[in-house]
Design a protein around this motif. Sequence first.
Motif, PDB file in Angstrom:
ATOM      1  N   THR B 569      40.307 -33.253  35.929  1.00 19.29           N
ATOM      2  CA  THR B 569      41.394 -33.590  36.296  1.00 19.29           C
ATOM      3  C   THR B 569      41.718 -35.125  35.610  1.00 19.29           C
ATOM      4  N   ALA B 570      42.715 -35.792  35.572  1.00 13.55           N
ATOM      5  CA  ALA B 570      42.924 -36.740  34.761  1.00 13.55           C
ATOM      6  C   ALA B 570      42.358 -37.932  35.444  1.00 13.55           C
ATOM      7  N   ILE B 571      42.362 -38.420  36.376  1.00 17.22           N
ATOM      8  CA  ILE B 571      41.414 -39.470  36.832  1.00 17.22           C
ATOM      9  C   ILE B 571      39.834 -39.456  36.653  1.00 17.22           C
ATOM     10  N   ILE B 572      39.567 -38.241  36.630  1.00 21.53           N
ATOM     11  CA  ILE B 572      37.975 -37.988  36.445  1.00 21.53           C
ATOM     12  C   ILE B 572      37.703 -38.134  34.989  1.00 21.53           C
ATOM     13  N   GLY B 573      38.689 -37.446  34.277  1.00 21.18           N
ATOM     14  CA  GLY B 573      38.697 -37.657  32.826  1.00 21.18           C
ATOM     15  C   GLY B 573      38.488 -39.046  32.276  1.00 21.18           C
ATOM     16  N   LEU B 574      39.602 -39.675  32.943  1.00 22.34           N
ATOM     17  CA  LEU B 574      39.299 -41.159  32.451  1.00 22.34           C
ATOM     18  C   LEU B 574      38.043 -41.957  32.808  1.00 22.34           C
ATOM     19  N   LEU B 575      37.637 -41.584  33.884  1.00 21.45           N
ATOM     20  CA  LEU B 575      36.412 -42.239  34.463  1.00 21.45           C
ATOM     21  C   LEU B 575      35.236 -41.860  33.723  1.00 21.45           C
ATOM     22  N   ASN B 576      35.215 -40.690  33.155  1.00 27.58           N
ATOM     23  CA  ASN B 576      34.082 -39.963  32.370  1.00 27.58           C
ATOM     24  C   ASN B 576      34.259 -40.704  30.886  1.00 27.58           C
ATOM     25  N   LYS B 577      35.661 -40.939  30.556  1.00 31.82           N
ATOM     26  CA  LYS B 577      35.724 -41.425  29.331  1.00 31.82           C
ATOM     27  C   LYS B 577      35.273 -42.827  29.163  1.00 31.82           C
ATOM     28  N   THR B 578      35.417 -43.570  30.345  1.00 33.15           N
ATOM     29  CA  THR B 578      34.791 -44.951  30.465  1.00 33.15           C
ATOM     30  C   THR B 578      33.440 -45.055  30.626  1.00 33.15           C
ATOM     31  N   LEU B 579      32.638 -43.886  31.379  1.00 28.09           N
ATOM     32  CA  LEU B 579      31.339 -43.975  31.604  1.00 28.09           C
ATOM     33  C   LEU B 579      30.691 -43.651  30.322  1.00 28.09           C
ATOM     34  N   ILE B 580      31.344 -43.099  29.253  1.00 33.10           N
ATOM     35  CA  ILE B 580      30.512 -42.792  28.241  1.00 33.10           C
ATOM     36  C   ILE B 580      29.944 -44.155  27.527  1.00 33.10           C
ATOM     37  N   HIS B 581      30.666 -44.963  27.667  1.00 32.59           N
ATOM     38  CA  HIS B 581      30.241 -46.384  27.150  1.00 32.59           C
ATOM     39  C   HIS B 581      29.301 -47.333  28.223  1.00 32.59           C
ATOM     40  N   ILE B 582      29.335 -46.575  29.449  1.00 32.74           N
ATOM     41  CA  ILE B 582      28.592 -47.416  30.373  1.00 32.74           C
ATOM     42  C   ILE B 582      27.405 -46.806  30.875  1.00 32.74           C
ATOM     43  N   SER B 583      27.272 -45.672  31.282  1.00 30.73           N
ATOM     44  CA  SER B 583      26.084 -45.123  31.795  1.00 30.73           C
ATOM     45  C   SER B 583      24.958 -44.306  30.960  1.00 30.73           C
ATOM     46  N   PRO B 584      25.301 -43.774  29.973  1.00 37.71           N
ATOM     47  CA  PRO B 584      24.063 -43.101  29.258  1.00 37.71           C
ATOM     48  C   PRO B 584      23.032 -44.005  28.918  1.00 37.71           C
ATOM     49  N   LEU B 585      21.654 -43.596  29.018  1.00 37.38           N
ATOM     50  CA  LEU B 585      20.649 -44.396  28.607  1.00 37.38           C
ATOM     51  C   LEU B 585      19.934 -44.309  27.467  1.00 37.38           C
ATOM     52  N   ASN B 586      20.150 -44.691  26.142  1.00 33.80           N
ATOM     53  CA  ASN B 586      19.636 -44.487  25.028  1.00 33.80           C
ATOM     54  C   ASN B 586      18.166 -45.107  24.954  1.00 33.80           C
ATOM     55  N   LEU B 587      18.056 -46.584  25.598  1.00 32.70           N
ATOM     56  CA  LEU B 587      16.951 -47.100  25.232  1.00 32.70           C
ATOM     57  C   LEU B 587      15.975 -46.582  26.306  1.00 32.70           C
ATOM     58  N   VAL B 588      14.775 -45.880  26.005  1.00 34.36           N
ATOM     59  CA  VAL B 588      13.875 -45.478  27.256  1.00 34.36           C
ATOM     60  C   VAL B 588      12.583 -46.316  27.084  1.00 34.36           C
ATOM     61  N   HIS B 589      12.025 -46.129  25.969  1.00 36.01           N
ATOM     62  CA  HIS B 589      10.563 -46.645  25.866  1.00 36.01           C
ATOM     63  C   HIS B 589      10.583 -48.052  25.372  1.00 36.01           C
ATOM     64  N   PRO B 590      10.254 -48.727  25.948  1.00 35.10           N
ATOM     65  CA  PRO B 590       9.885 -50.303  25.461  1.00 35.10           C
ATOM     66  C   PRO B 590       9.122 -50.420  24.270  1.00 35.10           C
ATOM     67  N   GLY B 591       8.031 -49.344  24.014  1.00 32.45           N
ATOM     68  CA  GLY B 591       7.462 -49.335  22.852  1.00 32.45           C
ATOM     69  C   GLY B 591       8.076 -48.806  21.752  1.00 32.45           C
ATOM     70  N   ASP B 592       9.219 -48.307  21.672  1.00 28.59           N
ATOM     71  CA  ASP B 592       9.829 -47.752  20.383  1.00 28.59           C
ATOM     72  C   ASP B 592      10.326 -48.877  19.693  1.00 28.59           C
ATOM     73  N   SER B 593      10.250 -48.592  18.404  1.00 24.48           N
ATOM     74  CA  SER B 593      10.677 -49.599  17.472  1.00 24.48           C
ATOM     75  C   SER B 593      12.136 -50.023  17.656  1.00 24.48           C
ATOM     76  N   ASP B 594      12.968 -48.990  18.052  1.00 22.95           N
ATOM     77  CA  ASP B 594      14.447 -49.359  18.064  1.00 22.95           C
ATOM     78  C   ASP B 594      14.770 -49.937  19.555  1.00 22.95           C
ATOM     79  N   PHE B 595      13.856 -50.395  20.316  1.00 17.05           N
ATOM     80  CA  PHE B 595      13.998 -50.974  21.586  1.00 17.05           C
ATOM     81  C   PHE B 595      14.218 -52.435  21.127  1.00 17.05           C
ATOM     82  N   ILE B 596      15.428 -52.711  20.603  1.00 19.31           N
ATOM     83  CA  ILE B 596      16.193 -54.050  20.121  1.00 19.31           C
ATOM     84  C   ILE B 596      17.430 -53.989  20.861  1.00 19.31           C
ATOM     85  N   PRO B 597      18.126 -55.336  20.827  1.00 15.57           N
ATOM     86  CA  PRO B 597      19.466 -55.420  21.253  1.00 15.57           C
ATOM     87  C   PRO B 597      20.460 -54.533  20.342  1.00 15.57           C
TER      88      PRO B 597
END
Lengths: 175, 849
Positions: B569-597
């Motif tokens: 439904t539209a509102i959930i769609g919108l929330l999900n569209k917003t969440l794409i830029h908010i909630s996924p976690l790409n930085l996991v391991h501090p030891g990784d070389s790409d653990f940078i801003p």
Amino acid sequence: MELKRAGNIMIPLDRYPHIPYWFTLRQAIAEMEKSELETNGRKSLPRILLVFDEAYKLLGMVRRRDILRGLEPKFLTSEPLEYRKKLFNVKVDPTLFELSSEKMVKGIREQAERPVSEVMLPIVATVDYADNIIKVIYEMVDNNVSLLPVLQDQKVVGVVRSVDVFHEAARILLE
Amino acid sequence: MKWLRNVFRSGQEEAHASLRALHEKFSDFLTLLETNNHVLKIISDMEEKSQGEYLFDINYIRSSLAEVRIGVREIIDKMIALGGEPYEALREQYAAIDAEIEKALPGNRRIERDDFTIPFDKLGRERASSVGSKNAQLGEMRKLGLPTPDGFAISAWAYKYFVDANSLQARISKRIESLDIKHYSDLMRVSEEIRALVVSSPVPDELAEAIQKSYSELFKGTSSRRFSLRSSAIGEDTLFSFAGQYATFLNVGEDELIARYREVLASKFTPQAIYYFLSHSLTESELAMSVGCVEMVDAASSGVVYTRDPVKPENGCVLINSIFGLGKYLVDGTLSPDVFCVSRDDKTLRESRLAKKTVRLTAPAQGGTVEECVPDSMQQTASLTEEQATLLADFALRLEKHYGGPQDIEWAIDHEGKLFLLQTRPLRIVSPRTTAAPPDVSGFRLLMAGGTVVCPGAGSGPVFHVASTQDLAKVPDGAVLVAPHPFPGLITAIGRANALVARTGSVASHMATIAREYCIPTLVGLEDAGALPAGESVTVDATGAAIYAGAHPELAMARRPECELFDDTAIIGLLNKTLIHISPLNLVHPGDSDFIPQSCRTFHDITRFAHQKAMEEMFSTGKDVKHKERFSLRLKSDIPLQLNIIYVDQDFSQYGGKSQIGENEIESIPMKAFWDGFRKEKWPVRPPSGDFKGFVTVMTSGMTAQGQPEFSENSFAVLSKEYMILSLRMGFHFTTIEAMCTQEPSKNYIRMKYKDGGASIDRRVRRIKLIVDVLSKMGFENSSKGDFLDAMISYIGADTVCEKLRLLGRINMMTKQLDMALSNDAIAEWYTRDYIKKLGLQDAKDGGS
């Protein structure tokens, strides 16, 4: 024939088991049971551990029999020797053995938590890295020890065991 | 002597400045942790909402987003305060992410200038933004040559003109923003207020004239002067159906034109309409109202045609609903209609189900609508001929083809038998969702119950205990993973798991996010989970917060829809569209070389990065504090460590010259716990020197002791009630332990760094391996290199923090100079087993005692 020197037949310190003085008899036993020494393709278990202090200074050594002596349960060591001898006088009748094995094991376990510093022996003699084997044999016999720390520039770098000296003697005499 | 005093005084000032700086940094650090925690909670709440089980509206999205934004900006500010320039890059990253979010949100679309009225002949679907979809589609159908009634649209621009002339926007917005849609009474009140406002506002003369003019032109030379006024809101009928939300006035006469027009505008603010657009993420400012003035069709019969059966789309039918009279009685549910199924292939009538139609709504000449009885003889006759049905199906399929998707079309047939299409809009096909009754679990053997549901659903499989990352590679397919806490490393095994159980944890942990992303039924906070028998088959019913013995695939099946509740439904769609830029976690391991801003792609990444780096900055700040000897307290203890304590939450002057404190005076929860454990294992006591008589100590060269006399450097602790950073010099090894212990598990963590030693490198490495093995059993994530170890655990409850700190205290004491004894791997393994047993860390399966 050139005589080998202490430095040639010693086991370097980094290969020889040693423990700090506050470690327990139990840990010392583990150390002895789990360490295998290999010299010239022959394997053996160490009979003696070196004991160091917190500043890594060599303090003493502990032999199997020192540990075994240390394990004797308290309830026995507090009794006179005569009494203790009698306890184990099972030649007459084995069923007369008066101690339950449970009680014994418990007593031994307790004693095994004592620090090795309580049973260790002082270092009574050392040899120098450059000393030849005759000197080594002399020190062993004279001091009645089977292991000698080897010093180089006044620092411990290894140990010579009577068995290594013996092998060397055999090489000289038998070849 | 004066110079000496000066030197002392200036030293004193520097010391004060140093202490102040430390206090400030600590306060920044605490704020950062606090904010991080807050932000994670909001994100987690948004994720939960996005599962489609809760009621929320656009205001929720906007307010949550505003809070997240404020929080993340604050985190970045504090990060820069703590660590300076290297973290400036986070600002850029924030701006980039925020710009993406802004794009995803419905903007406040501007209403384009247009004519006040536009005849249908000049309309097409491209004009929807000006006249609303309903009007625009009428124009589009005319272009296609399909029969539609004539009429004209009163544009959105006209609406804006009316609203501006009466300064309505601000007054309306104010009322809507304060609204909580969960309270229907609120909704009613606000709705009435706004409608009264609209209806009492005059239509500007120039607008009224334009409407009148178009009306006159429409009916030039026709006898019938009746029309219907229908809402055609902008945005209506496209992505959002709005079906029946706004007013339609049928059979209206010229004298009522302006008043009815205003009433249609007011109908935008009925409670149900407000509710609808609030829950569909539409804001009233973007929903300008256009109105259609449509020639009245005097309907003999009318109805709705769906180009597909919305519930069984695969049956190949065009579905026609039909009644006598005006269609209103069909759409408002007054009557059950006749149903005709026409084949999509050859347009032949496949099936007709006739209903008893007792009444009909008609449009009498005097205006308005009147209900009348259908003659008995007619009540059960078909309201549509087969020919008409076929024709209707043909029109409908042409529309479907034109629009490229199933359509929902309103139609009417006048008394001359002429067919008119009144409206078309996309048809939403709803896949049936299993609405089975809750599964029966009465026959199952309950193993344990409780915990917090992180991701609903159920899953079965053999129990596999994961203590640390090292165990992850061994996770078999289809396992039920049981972890001491939801540590991030679990992600690598989650694809193989059917369910996840953790003894601790909360919905705010990183892992919870991931579990939801993967739809893995997950329960956390189940204290006894460690007792689940390894290898035994169990079923985790996350929804029901229970674990049953044995595999129950039927339960997992029944629960499936719950974990796939994602709704489009539209509102959930919108929330999900917003969440794409908010909630996924790409930085996991501090030891990784790409653990940078620069690698932060979401707000969550930024918080994760900042959280990690803040800890590191605090760590080094605490370690490098200058002049600490001037404002520290010496800990009195029989343990011969010179430990100096600095409190960051106490004023040094309050000690009144006191320079020592006792062990029982420690006012820091984590430090107390650590010290308890530390004391439990005895510090080696050197026998009285007499006992060592005759012992000559001999220096050793085989050791790599760096020649530093023991304890040359003081150990110190930076403490607060809930925090500690403790730096110990344990003879030849250094250890630093940092911990946060609060009531919020998501704020808590323990980190230990351990390095150096006095023995040769191989023995030091063996000791590190031993510690890694022990800490893994405790759930730490370890990274080690040579004789250096960095171990960390986070997201654990306060009690767990203390328990683990006590263990760390013991471990630090137990491993003091242990390296010396680790002459080979076998002995190291023996010690590892011995220590694990001593510390009570052995698994149930390892055999207790």
